[in-house]
Design a protein around this motif. Structure first.
Motif, short mmCIF file in Angstrom:
data_model
loop_
_atom_site.label_atom_id
_atom_site.label_comp_id
_atom_site.label_asym_id
_atom_site.label_seq_id
_atom_site.Cartn_x
_atom_site.Cartn_y
_atom_site.Cartn_z
N CYS A 49 0.84 -1.20 0.00
CA CYS A 49 0.00 0.00 0.00
C CYS A 49 0.88 1.25 0.00
CB CYS A 49 -0.87 -0.04 1.25
SG CYS A 49 -1.83 1.45 1.50
N CYS A 63 -7.24 -1.06 1.54
CA CYS A 63 -6.24 -1.55 2.48
C CYS A 63 -6.90 -1.65 3.87
CB CYS A 63 -5.06 -0.59 2.51
SG CYS A 63 -3.76 -1.06 3.66
N TYR A 65 -5.48 -1.69 6.69
CA TYR A 65 -4.76 -1.03 7.79
C TYR A 65 -5.42 0.30 8.15
CZ TYR A 65 -0.41 -0.37 10.53
OH TYR A 65 0.52 -0.22 11.54
N HIS A 66 -5.61 1.20 7.17
CA HIS A 66 -6.24 2.50 7.47
C HIS A 66 -7.35 2.85 6.48
CE1 HIS A 66 -1.95 2.59 8.67
NE2 HIS A 66 -2.46 2.99 9.84
N GLY A 67 -7.71 1.86 5.63
CA GLY A 67 -8.90 2.06 4.81
C GLY A 67 -8.70 2.76 3.47
N TRP A 68 -7.47 3.06 3.10
CA TRP A 68 -7.29 3.71 1.80
C TRP A 68 -7.74 2.75 0.70
CZ3 TRP A 68 -2.11 6.91 1.36
CH2 TRP A 68 -2.03 7.79 2.44
N HIS A 95 0.44 3.97 1.32
CA HIS A 95 0.43 4.73 2.58
C HIS A 95 1.63 4.36 3.42
CE1 HIS A 95 -1.51 5.44 6.78
NE2 HIS A 95 -0.80 6.50 6.41
N ARG A 96 1.60 3.19 4.05
CA ARG A 96 2.74 2.78 4.87
C ARG A 96 3.13 1.34 4.62
NH1 ARG A 96 0.75 4.50 10.36
NH2 ARG A 96 2.22 2.91 11.06
N GLY A 97 2.68 0.82 3.46
CA GLY A 97 3.29 -0.42 2.99
C GLY A 97 2.62 -1.73 3.37
N ALA A 98 1.47 -1.69 4.03
CA ALA A 98 0.81 -2.96 4.33
C ALA A 98 0.45 -3.66 3.02
CB ALA A 98 -0.46 -2.73 5.16
S1 FES Z 1 -0.90 1.09 5.08
FE1 FES Z 1 -2.57 0.95 3.73
S2 FES Z 1 -3.99 2.44 4.42
FE2 FES Z 1 -2.34 2.62 5.73
#
Ligand code: FES
Ligand SMILES: [Fe+2]
Length: 436
Positions: free
Chosen positions: A70, A89, A91-94, A72-75
């Motif tokens: 992702c 995603c 993790y934070h819904g993006w 954002h921060r790679g999940a």
């Molecule tokens: S790591 Fe994917 S939304 Fe934050």
């Protein structure tokens, strides 16, 4: 032998390598369509040319292929929610759509425009012949889907399978352009030697009776034409003519009426590849008997674990080699043409040190193919793109096996038999991501 530097050059395919750049100029057979059977189904992990990706089918039926991590921060988006024509995603819904646009960023202020600054890496996908193809080349470059004969056939004419191979793609592919091994690895151990007949593949008696064919190779707009000449009686030659098609396809001939076959050898990374196998009849659907042959596991379609596509006979069980059969039955003692190939090719190590090899005249096709790939990759480094990547029609060829009078040149005698029977280009059915 191949200098160590050339060996590295040919076998390293990650992003940023010359060979990786060349391979990325061609469409890549990435997945079986059946691996993403339904819209909004679970995403799949995909690894191609060393890149970790995630594939999913959106709820309007398109296939999307995004970089796994992702932005954002790679999940990993593998754990994402496949919904609303995109992947969200967890993790934070993006959320990202099939083209990589960020369509929702629910943990940022509603008035923020940040989502318009963020994109996921997305690769275009199309479906043809039950295969999902993708284009990993640079944005702004375009490639044509290759009009391979098997890829243009209607359902029922074609069997497609894939298996994991635990070695570098070039090592596996070199088996596909090595007609010399057919008279040994895929033969029976009998005196006099007998042709192998199994899994829908039949090698005529010439193959067993003349085990040191003469080779001729010819560079073509799409790759290399490989002609192997064996004696056929007192007056004739049996010409077995196969092709290497850039950058990773091989096709092989069959006697009249039998299905044709071929492979694609696609890097997963530099130590693994997908061996795709294709069997087809251009003029009619495959019969029930032909399908049963292909499903027997004796031919090129190996029996594999349905989830991992690893062959059930593999390096951990010595490919189930049967020494009694090796003494009295088959030449190798290994059941299945695919497994026979895999055992020998994987046994060379993940990437063979080709500076140690001793090539003979029987290796002419391997030498010609390496030279061509080296030349194409070096040309691309100088800014010259491979012409075949933009010319799908160049791939409208087929292999042929013909007996000709000794006085007839093979190119003239086999010319008509080397033209594909599917001249009509069909349109790809689905695309997503950037236009290619
Ligand atoms: S790591 Fe994917 S939304 Fe934050
Ligand atoms: Fe083989």
């Amino acid at each position: 032998m191949l200098p160590a530097a050339d060996n590295r050059y040919l076998t390293r395919t990650g992003r940023g390598t010359p060979m990786g750049a060349l391979l990325r100029r061609f469409w890549v057979p990435a997945l079986l369509s059946a691996e993403l059977p339904t819209p909004d189904g679970p995403p799949l992990r995909v690894r191609l040319l060393g890149e970790d990706l995630v594939a999913f089918r959106t709820n309007d039926g398109r296939v999307a292929l995004l970089a796994a991590n992702c932005p954002h921060r790679g999940a990993s988006l593998f754990f994402g929610r496949n919904e609303d024509n995109g992947i969200r995603c967890v993790y934070h819904g993006w959320q990202f759509d099939a083209a990589g646009a960020c369509t929702d960023m629910p943990n940022e202020p509603a008035e923020s425009n940040f989502r318009h600054e963020v994109r996921a890496t997305a690769y275009p996908c199309v479906e043809r012949a039950g295969v999902i193809w993708t284009y990993l080349g640079p944005a702004g470059t375009a490639a044509a889907l290759p009009d391979l004969e098997w890829a243009l056939l209607p359902p029922g004419h074609l069997v497609v399978s894939k298996r994991l191979q635990e070695c570098n793609y070039l090592q596996a592919m070199e088996g596909g352009i090595d007609p010399s091994h057919l008279s040994f690895l895929h033969s029976k151990k009998e005196a006099p030697p007998q042709p192998l007949e199994s899994g829908g593949i039949r090698f005529p008696p010439y193959m067993a009776l003349d085990r040191h064919p003469r080779f001729e190779t010819l560079e073509t707009p799409y790759g290399v034409l490989i002609a192997a000449r064996r004696r056929a009686g007192d007056d004739g030659y049996y010409w077995r003519i196969s092709q290497f098609l850039q950058p990773w396809y091989t096709i092989f001939p069959a006697d009249p009426g039998l299905p044709l076959g071929g492979h694609a050898w696609v890097p997963i990374d530099d130590e693994h590849c997908w061996t795709w196998s294709f069997s087809w009849q251009a003029d009619r659907p495959l019969t029930a008997a032909e399908l049963a042959d292909m499903q027997s596991g004796l031919g090129i379609h190996a029996h594999v674990d349905p989830k991992t596509f690893r062959a059930l006979a593999n390096r951990d069980n010595d490919y189930r080699i049967d020494r009694a059969d090796q003494r009295s039955g088959s030449y190798s003692g290994i059941r299945g043409i695919g497994e026979q190939d895999m055992a020998t090719q994987e046994s060379m190590g993940t990437t063979y040190d080709r500076s140690k090899e001793h090539l003979g005249v029987s290796d002419a096709a391997i030498i010609a193919t390496r030279r061509q790939l080296l030349r194409l990759a070096r040309a691309l480094e100088q800014g010259v793109a491979p012409a075949a990547a933009g010319d799908g029609a160049a791939y409208r060829v087929r292999s042929a096996a013909v007996v000709l009078p000794r006085t007839t040149p093979w190119r003239a005698g086999a010319a008509a038999a080397l033209i594909a029977r599917t001249p009509q280009q069909t349109s790809a059915t689905t695309s997503a991501g950037a236009t290619a």
